[in-house]
Design a protein around this motif. Structure first.
Motif, PDB file in Angstrom:
ATOM      1  N   LYS A  68       0.692  -1.688   0.073  1.00  0.00           N
ATOM      2  CA  LYS A  68      -0.034  -0.154   0.007  1.00  0.00           C
ATOM      3  C   LYS A  68       1.036   1.154  -0.422  1.00  0.00           C
ATOM      4  O   LYS A  68       1.896   1.606   0.677  1.00  0.00           O
ATOM      5  CB  LYS A  68      -0.800  -0.001   1.322  1.00  0.00           C
ATOM      6  CG  LYS A  68      -1.914  -1.171   1.075  1.00  0.00           C
ATOM      7  CD  LYS A  68      -2.761  -1.533   0.729  1.00  0.00           C
ATOM      8  CE  LYS A  68      -3.081  -2.380   0.311  1.00  0.00           C
ATOM      9  NZ  LYS A  68      -3.400  -3.604  -0.850  1.00  0.00           N
ATOM     10  N   PHE A  69       0.342   2.067  -1.107  1.00  0.00           N
ATOM     11  CA  PHE A  69       1.551   3.376  -1.072  1.00  0.00           C
ATOM     12  C   PHE A  69       0.617   4.726  -1.023  1.00  0.00           C
ATOM     13  O   PHE A  69      -0.825   4.396  -1.015  1.00  0.00           O
ATOM     14  CB  PHE A  69       2.175   3.544  -2.357  1.00  0.00           C
ATOM     15  CG  PHE A  69       2.618   2.627  -2.120  1.00  0.00           C
ATOM     16  CD1 PHE A  69       4.172   2.779  -3.097  1.00  0.00           C
ATOM     17  CD2 PHE A  69       2.400   1.151  -2.851  1.00  0.00           C
ATOM     18  CE1 PHE A  69       5.351   1.247  -2.831  1.00  0.00           C
ATOM     19  CE2 PHE A  69       3.547  -0.182  -3.393  1.00  0.00           C
ATOM     20  CZ  PHE A  69       4.703   0.462  -3.780  1.00  0.00           C
ATOM     21  N   TYR A  70       1.421   5.688   0.194  1.00  0.00           N
ATOM     22  CA  TYR A  70       0.486   6.820  -0.033  1.00  0.00           C
ATOM     23  C   TYR A  70       1.014   7.585  -1.872  1.00  0.00           C
ATOM     24  O   TYR A  70       1.500   6.989  -2.793  1.00  0.00           O
ATOM     25  CB  TYR A  70       1.099   7.709   1.338  1.00  0.00           C
ATOM     26  CG  TYR A  70       1.405   7.546   2.004  1.00  0.00           C
ATOM     27  CD1 TYR A  70       0.090   8.162   3.289  1.00  0.00           C
ATOM     28  CD2 TYR A  70       2.657   7.172   2.933  1.00  0.00           C
ATOM     29  CE1 TYR A  70       0.186   7.758   4.999  1.00  0.00           C
ATOM     30  CE2 TYR A  70       2.235   6.878   3.722  1.00  0.00           C
ATOM     31  CZ  TYR A  70       1.211   7.284   5.484  1.00  0.00           C
ATOM     32  OH  TYR A  70       1.307   6.789   6.324  1.00  0.00           O
ATOM     33  N   PHE A  71      -0.387   8.868  -1.723  1.00  0.00           N
ATOM     34  CA  PHE A  71      -0.349   9.040  -2.972  1.00  0.00           C
ATOM     35  C   PHE A  71       1.023  10.095  -3.127  1.00  0.00           C
ATOM     36  O   PHE A  71       1.467  10.178  -4.338  1.00  0.00           O
ATOM     37  CB  PHE A  71      -1.175  10.229  -2.960  1.00  0.00           C
ATOM     38  CG  PHE A  71      -1.359  11.923  -4.262  1.00  0.00           C
ATOM     39  CD1 PHE A  71      -0.875  11.863  -5.392  1.00  0.00           C
ATOM     40  CD2 PHE A  71      -0.843  12.105  -4.085  1.00  0.00           C
ATOM     41  CE1 PHE A  71      -1.702  11.874  -6.157  1.00  0.00           C
ATOM     42  CE2 PHE A  71      -0.918  13.550  -4.879  1.00  0.00           C
ATOM     43  CZ  PHE A  71      -1.527  13.266  -6.020  1.00  0.00           C
ATOM     44  N   LYS A  72       1.503  10.431  -2.164  1.00  0.00           N
ATOM     45  CA  LYS A  72       2.569  11.184  -2.684  1.00  0.00           C
ATOM     46  C   LYS A  72       3.930   9.990  -2.817  1.00  0.00           C
ATOM     47  O   LYS A  72       5.240  11.150  -4.025  1.00  0.00           O
ATOM     48  CB  LYS A  72       2.997  11.997  -1.116  1.00  0.00           C
ATOM     49  CG  LYS A  72       3.617  11.476  -0.193  1.00  0.00           C
ATOM     50  CD  LYS A  72       4.053  12.164   1.215  1.00  0.00           C
ATOM     51  CE  LYS A  72       4.844  11.344   2.426  1.00  0.00           C
ATOM     52  NZ  LYS A  72       5.616  10.820   2.875  1.00  0.00           N
ATOM     53  N   ASP A  73       3.610   9.182  -2.416  1.00  0.00           N
ATOM     54  CA  ASP A  73       5.328   8.378  -2.662  1.00  0.00           C
ATOM     55  C   ASP A  73       4.184   7.640  -4.252  1.00  0.00           C
ATOM     56  O   ASP A  73       5.572   7.492  -4.974  1.00  0.00           O
ATOM     57  CB  ASP A  73       4.848   6.843  -2.217  1.00  0.00           C
ATOM     58  CG  ASP A  73       5.260   7.143  -0.495  1.00  0.00           C
ATOM     59  OD1 ASP A  73       5.655   8.004  -0.266  1.00  0.00           O
ATOM     60  OD2 ASP A  73       4.717   6.024  -0.031  1.00  0.00           O
ATOM     61  N   LEU A  74       3.697   7.812  -4.727  1.00  0.00           N
ATOM     62  CA  LEU A  74       3.574   7.591  -6.416  1.00  0.00           C
ATOM     63  C   LEU A  74       3.225   8.313  -7.100  1.00  0.00           C
ATOM     64  O   LEU A  74       3.890   8.186  -8.516  1.00  0.00           O
ATOM     65  CB  LEU A  74       2.177   6.598  -6.187  1.00  0.00           C
ATOM     66  CG  LEU A  74       1.488   5.450  -4.942  1.00  0.00           C
ATOM     67  CD1 LEU A  74      -0.046   5.269  -5.544  1.00  0.00           C
ATOM     68  CD2 LEU A  74       2.239   4.782  -6.208  1.00  0.00           C
ATOM     69  N   ALA A  75       2.720   9.640  -6.149  1.00  0.00           N
ATOM     70  CA  ALA A  75       3.400  10.994  -7.538  1.00  0.00           C
ATOM     71  C   ALA A  75       4.465  10.674  -7.671  1.00  0.00           C
ATOM     72  O   ALA A  75       5.403  11.213  -8.573  1.00  0.00           O
ATOM     73  CB  ALA A  75       2.542  12.146  -6.727  1.00  0.00           C
ATOM     74  N   ALA A  76       5.644  10.332  -6.423  1.00  0.00           N
ATOM     75  CA  ALA A  76       7.380  11.022  -6.854  1.00  0.00           C
ATOM     76  C   ALA A  76       8.007  10.002  -7.993  1.00  0.00           C
ATOM     77  O   ALA A  76       8.804   9.849  -8.614  1.00  0.00           O
ATOM     78  CB  ALA A  76       7.766  10.474  -5.474  1.00  0.00           C
ATOM     79  N   MET A  77       7.176   8.581  -8.296  1.00  0.00           N
ATOM     80  CA  MET A  77       6.884   8.062  -9.047  1.00  0.00           C
ATOM     81  C   MET A  77       7.232   8.260 -10.829  1.00  0.00           C
ATOM     82  O   MET A  77       7.938   8.229 -11.661  1.00  0.00           O
ATOM     83  CB  MET A  77       6.122   6.637  -8.889  1.00  0.00           C
ATOM     84  CG  MET A  77       6.618   5.849  -7.679  1.00  0.00           C
ATOM     85  SD  MET A  77       5.336   4.310  -8.001  1.00  0.00           S
ATOM     86  CE  MET A  77       6.306   3.515  -6.142  1.00  0.00           C
ATOM     87  N   VAL A  78       6.506   9.546 -10.746  1.00  0.00           N
ATOM     88  CA  VAL A  78       6.229  10.883 -12.096  1.00  0.00           C
ATOM     89  C   VAL A  78       6.393  11.788 -11.623  1.00  0.00           C
ATOM     90  O   VAL A  78       5.427  12.383 -11.782  1.00  0.00           O
ATOM     91  CB  VAL A  78       5.019  10.271 -12.720  1.00  0.00           C
ATOM     92  CG1 VAL A  78       4.937   8.367 -13.704  1.00  0.00           C
ATOM     93  CG2 VAL A  78       3.752  10.271 -11.676  1.00  0.00           C
ATOM     94  N   PRO A  79       7.325  12.210 -10.880  1.00  0.00           N
ATOM     95  CA  PRO A  79       7.767  13.323 -10.791  1.00  0.00           C
ATOM     96  C   PRO A  79       7.816  14.086 -12.399  1.00  0.00           C
ATOM     97  O   PRO A  79       7.482  15.325 -11.942  1.00  0.00           O
ATOM     98  CB  PRO A  79       9.454  14.020 -10.852  1.00  0.00           C
ATOM     99  CG  PRO A  79       9.904  12.593 -11.179  1.00  0.00           C
ATOM    100  CD  PRO A  79       8.802  11.383 -11.865  1.00  0.00           C
TER     101      PRO A  79
END
Length: 80
Positions: free
Chosen positions: A23-34
């Motif tokens: 499970k991932f926070y939104f901020k972690d996933l957004a960081a995957m596509v900077p």
């Protein structure tokens, strides 16, 4: 980066870290596509949930994203 490439980058990033967490926070996933803006990332994640690639999971106070059908919690709750 187009939407399809961004979605694939998110899935690839989640798969790479899936051994440690499901499970991932939104901020972690957004960081995957900077390369894309935060609002666009939110829209893409919503589309991925609608496409049943991802699913929401809530701890009660925080909402996480996870790959559909992945993780210990999914198996433990007997979800489909």
């Amino acid at each position: 980066m187009d939407d399809a490439a961004a979605k694939q980058a998110i899935v690839d990033g989640m798969m790479a870290k899936s051994k440690n967490k499901s499970k991932f926070y939104f901020k972690d996933l957004a960081a995957m596509v900077p390369e894309i803006k935060t609002l666009h990332a939110k829209k893409l994640l919503g589309q991925m949930v609608n496409e049943e690639v991802l699913e929401y999971w809530s701890s009660g106070s925080t909402t996480f994203y996870g790959l559909k059908g992945a993780g210990k919690q999914h198996a433990g709750e007997g979800e489909d």
